[in-house]
Design an enzyme around this catalytic site. Structure first.
Site, PDB file in Angstrom:
ATOM      1  N   ASN A   1     -82.965  10.853  15.197  1.00 49.46           N
ATOM      2  CA  ASN A   1     -82.261  11.752  14.659  1.00 49.46           C
ATOM      3  C   ASN A   1     -80.333  11.450  15.173  1.00 49.46           C
ATOM      4  O   ASN A   1     -79.115  11.323  15.234  1.00 49.46           O
ATOM      5  CB  ASN A   1     -81.909  12.485  13.602  1.00 49.46           C
ATOM      6  CG  ASN A   1     -82.653  12.287  12.136  1.00 49.46           C
ATOM      7  OD1 ASN A   1     -83.216  10.924  12.168  1.00 49.46           O
ATOM      8  ND2 ASN A   1     -83.584  13.115  11.404  1.00 49.46           N
TER       9      ASN A   1
ATOM     10  N   GLY B   1     -77.821  18.831  10.350  1.00 52.76           N
ATOM     11  CA  GLY B   1     -77.924  20.170  12.559  1.00 52.76           C
ATOM     12  C   GLY B   1     -78.240  18.531  12.652  1.00 52.76           C
ATOM     13  O   GLY B   1     -76.961  19.299  14.091  1.00 52.76           O
ATOM     14  N   ASP B   2     -78.669  17.618  12.719  1.00 54.35           N
ATOM     15  CA  ASP B   2     -78.966  16.605  13.807  1.00 54.35           C
ATOM     16  C   ASP B   2     -77.658  16.376  13.674  1.00 54.35           C
ATOM     17  O   ASP B   2     -76.825  15.605  15.221  1.00 54.35           O
ATOM     18  CB  ASP B   2     -79.963  15.401  13.617  1.00 54.35           C
ATOM     19  CG  ASP B   2     -81.335  16.204  13.348  1.00 54.35           C
ATOM     20  OD1 ASP B   2     -81.934  17.316  13.799  1.00 54.35           O
ATOM     21  OD2 ASP B   2     -82.137  16.383  12.277  1.00 54.35           O
TER      22      ASP B   2
ATOM     23  N   PHE C   1     -93.706  13.004   8.079  1.00 54.24           N
ATOM     24  CA  PHE C   1     -92.956  14.065   7.218  1.00 54.24           C
ATOM     25  C   PHE C   1     -93.538  13.490   5.616  1.00 54.24           C
ATOM     26  O   PHE C   1     -92.794  12.216   5.484  1.00 54.24           O
ATOM     27  CB  PHE C   1     -92.287  14.947   7.135  1.00 54.24           C
ATOM     28  CG  PHE C   1     -91.392  15.554   5.859  1.00 54.24           C
ATOM     29  CD1 PHE C   1     -92.145  16.822   6.115  1.00 54.24           C
ATOM     30  CD2 PHE C   1     -90.496  15.403   5.336  1.00 54.24           C
ATOM     31  CE1 PHE C   1     -91.860  17.881   5.477  1.00 54.24           C
ATOM     32  CE2 PHE C   1     -90.646  16.222   4.415  1.00 54.24           C
ATOM     33  CZ  PHE C   1     -90.594  17.799   4.194  1.00 54.24           C
TER      34      PHE C   1
ATOM     35  N   PHE D   1     -97.070  17.639   6.816  1.00 53.15           N
ATOM     36  CA  PHE D   1     -96.550  16.691   8.047  1.00 53.15           C
ATOM     37  C   PHE D   1     -97.359  17.014   9.107  1.00 53.15           C
ATOM     38  O   PHE D   1     -98.528  17.195   9.463  1.00 53.15           O
ATOM     39  CB  PHE D   1     -95.377  17.451   9.159  1.00 53.15           C
ATOM     40  CG  PHE D   1     -94.937  17.740  10.057  1.00 53.15           C
ATOM     41  CD1 PHE D   1     -94.123  16.645   9.911  1.00 53.15           C
ATOM     42  CD2 PHE D   1     -95.175  17.246  11.526  1.00 53.15           C
ATOM     43  CE1 PHE D   1     -94.032  15.676  11.533  1.00 53.15           C
ATOM     44  CE2 PHE D   1     -95.486  16.887  12.963  1.00 53.15           C
ATOM     45  CZ  PHE D   1     -93.734  16.095  12.296  1.00 53.15           C
TER      46      PHE D   1
ATOM     47  N   GLN E   1     -86.962  23.831  14.010  1.00 56.77           N
ATOM     48  CA  GLN E   1     -88.096  24.260  13.286  1.00 56.77           C
ATOM     49  C   GLN E   1     -89.050  24.358  14.082  1.00 56.77           C
ATOM     50  O   GLN E   1     -90.262  24.997  13.374  1.00 56.77           O
ATOM     51  CB  GLN E   1     -88.246  22.587  12.039  1.00 56.77           C
ATOM     52  CG  GLN E   1     -86.993  22.390  11.137  1.00 56.77           C
ATOM     53  CD  GLN E   1     -86.677  21.414  12.174  1.00 56.77           C
ATOM     54  OE1 GLN E   1     -86.740  21.486  13.627  1.00 56.77           O
ATOM     55  NE2 GLN E   1     -86.195  20.501  11.371  1.00 56.77           N
ATOM     56  N   GLN E   2     -89.352  24.114  15.036  1.00 62.20           N
ATOM     57  CA  GLN E   2     -90.615  25.072  16.011  1.00 62.20           C
ATOM     58  C   GLN E   2     -90.953  26.716  16.483  1.00 62.20           C
ATOM     59  O   GLN E   2     -91.831  26.810  16.475  1.00 62.20           O
ATOM     60  CB  GLN E   2     -91.169  23.939  17.107  1.00 62.20           C
ATOM     61  CG  GLN E   2     -91.326  22.392  17.088  1.00 62.20           C
ATOM     62  CD  GLN E   2     -92.458  22.276  16.170  1.00 62.20           C
ATOM     63  OE1 GLN E   2     -93.015  22.779  15.190  1.00 62.20           O
ATOM     64  NE2 GLN E   2     -93.256  21.339  16.531  1.00 62.20           N
TER      65      GLN E   2
ATOM     66  N   LYS F   1     -70.104  27.329   5.855  1.00 65.31           N
ATOM     67  CA  LYS F   1     -69.088  28.455   6.761  1.00 65.31           C
ATOM     68  C   LYS F   1     -69.174  27.809   8.200  1.00 65.31           C
ATOM     69  O   LYS F   1     -68.179  28.449   8.512  1.00 65.31           O
ATOM     70  CB  LYS F   1     -69.807  29.423   6.509  1.00 65.31           C
ATOM     71  CG  LYS F   1     -70.451  29.773   5.574  1.00 65.31           C
ATOM     72  CD  LYS F   1     -71.029  31.262   4.919  1.00 65.31           C
ATOM     73  CE  LYS F   1     -70.575  32.400   4.428  1.00 65.31           C
ATOM     74  NZ  LYS F   1     -71.901  31.750   2.891  1.00 65.31           N
TER      75      LYS F   1
ATOM     76  N   ASN G   1     -79.631  26.873  13.774  1.00 68.11           N
ATOM     77  CA  ASN G   1     -78.657  27.497  13.040  1.00 68.11           C
ATOM     78  C   ASN G   1     -78.548  29.333  12.194  1.00 68.11           C
ATOM     79  O   ASN G   1     -79.708  29.637  13.361  1.00 68.11           O
ATOM     80  CB  ASN G   1     -79.196  27.257  11.651  1.00 68.11           C
ATOM     81  CG  ASN G   1     -80.629  27.284  11.028  1.00 68.11           C
ATOM     82  OD1 ASN G   1     -81.005  28.765  11.704  1.00 68.11           O
ATOM     83  ND2 ASN G   1     -81.447  26.383  10.691  1.00 68.11           N
TER      84      ASN G   1
END
Length: 311
Positions: free
Chosen positions: A38, A241-242, A88, A102, A157-158, A212, A180
């Site tokens: 991505n 986010g990517d 996924f 996943f 995520q990891q 925000k 994040n």
């Protein structure tokens, strides 16, 4: 996939030990994805000549062609002889509850990839360590430190999988740290670090805050807050986010300030948000510049015009 009912209505509370369910779904949509792909796709859209590094299966051929058509160098991709590309699979019910799986697949072989030959062959000037096989993330961070490669840490995520010690080893010495808000606080809890500890071991901390905006912390200076580009409709948050990371890195590599880089990241992120899938969005230079100016002003738009005008 989408299930036109509620998962909860199909569960028999007194017989969960013998759970056996099958859902007839109304919709199946297949999207391209993966954090690294991505980000690389978005960097390609921004004409930044990204190099994708990762492990895939023999089923990657069509995906490879798609990425290459969008300016991504796939010479650093390892193809497994035994496993399929990671994927996924998710089913969502009418209440937006999800049941997902996943499959790691070939991703586990990323730990066998050496970065040095790829950097030498491509001239890459920054390594972004995105969520991947944990052992690959650890190896690549260590190789960057040993070889003096500039790198950005993006455990994302990891973090749920990494131990505190492993998280410290992925992040320590990074020029940039992406997370994040939730991941940032989880990182502090897992590592036992304070914010001051993080300032000492990374160059710049970039923390996204959803609608925000984003917080950027450089050294001991007061953190800089950059507002988000207002959305015109929230379609799909996957990959937002990517998109931000790609826009931020494109600005960083083009010599823009941290503030302008974050603003460019926010512009790309909102384009991802307003479309379905992580790589189905597009960027029209004139419309994007107008939107950028509406949010951040004409002076800011003038600084990003050279980059966006090349699209």
């Amino acid at each position: 996939m989408r299930f036109p009912g509620r998962f909860a209505d199909q569960l028999v509370a007194e017989d969960l030990d013998n759970l056996s369910l099958s859902f007839l779904v109304d919709e199946l949509v297949v999207h391209r994805g993966g954090s690294a792909a991505n980000i690389a796709f978005a960097l390609g859209v921004l004409r930044q000549h990204p190099v994708l590094v990762g492990a895939v299966g023999g089923d990657f051929a069509d995906y490879r062609s798609w990425l290459q058509r969008h300016g991504v160098d796939c010479s650093g991709v390892h193809v497994s002889e035994v496993a399929h590309t990671a994927r996924f699979v998710c089913t969502t019910d009418e209440a937006f509850n999800q049941i997902a799986t996943f499959y790691t697949g070939a991703m586990a072989e990323a730990r066998n990839i050496e970065l040095t030959p790829i950097v030498a062959a491509t001239g890459a000037d920054l390594v972004l360590i995105s969520p991947n096989d944990p052992q690959a993330m650890l190896r690549h961070a260590q190789e960057c430190r040993q070889r003096g490669f500039r790198f950005a840490a993006d455990p994302s995520q990891q973090l749920a999988r990494l131990t505190g010690e492993q998280a410290r080893r992925v992040v320590e010495g990074a020029d940039l740290l992406f997370a994040n808000s939730y991941e940032w606080h989880l990182l502090l809890r897992k590592t036992g670090w304070s914010e001051a500890d993080v300032r000492r071991c990374v160059g710049v901390r970039v923390t996204t805050l959803g609608d925000k905006g984003v917080e950027i912390a450089v050294g001991d200076a007061e953190p800089l807050h950059v507002p988000a580009v207002p959305e015109r409709g929230k379609v799909d948050p996957t990959g937002v986010g990517d998109g931000f990371r790609a826009g931020f890195l494109a600005g960083f590599r083009s010599g823009l300030s941290w503030e302008r880089s974050a603003q460019l990241g926010a512009l790309v992120a909102v384009h991802v948000l307003e479309d379905t899938g992580t790589q189905e969005w597009s960027l029209d230079a004139d419309r994007a510049l107008r939107r950028f100016e509406e949010t951040y002003g004409s002076a800011a738009a003038d600084e990003v015009t050279p980059l966006l005008s090349e699209l």
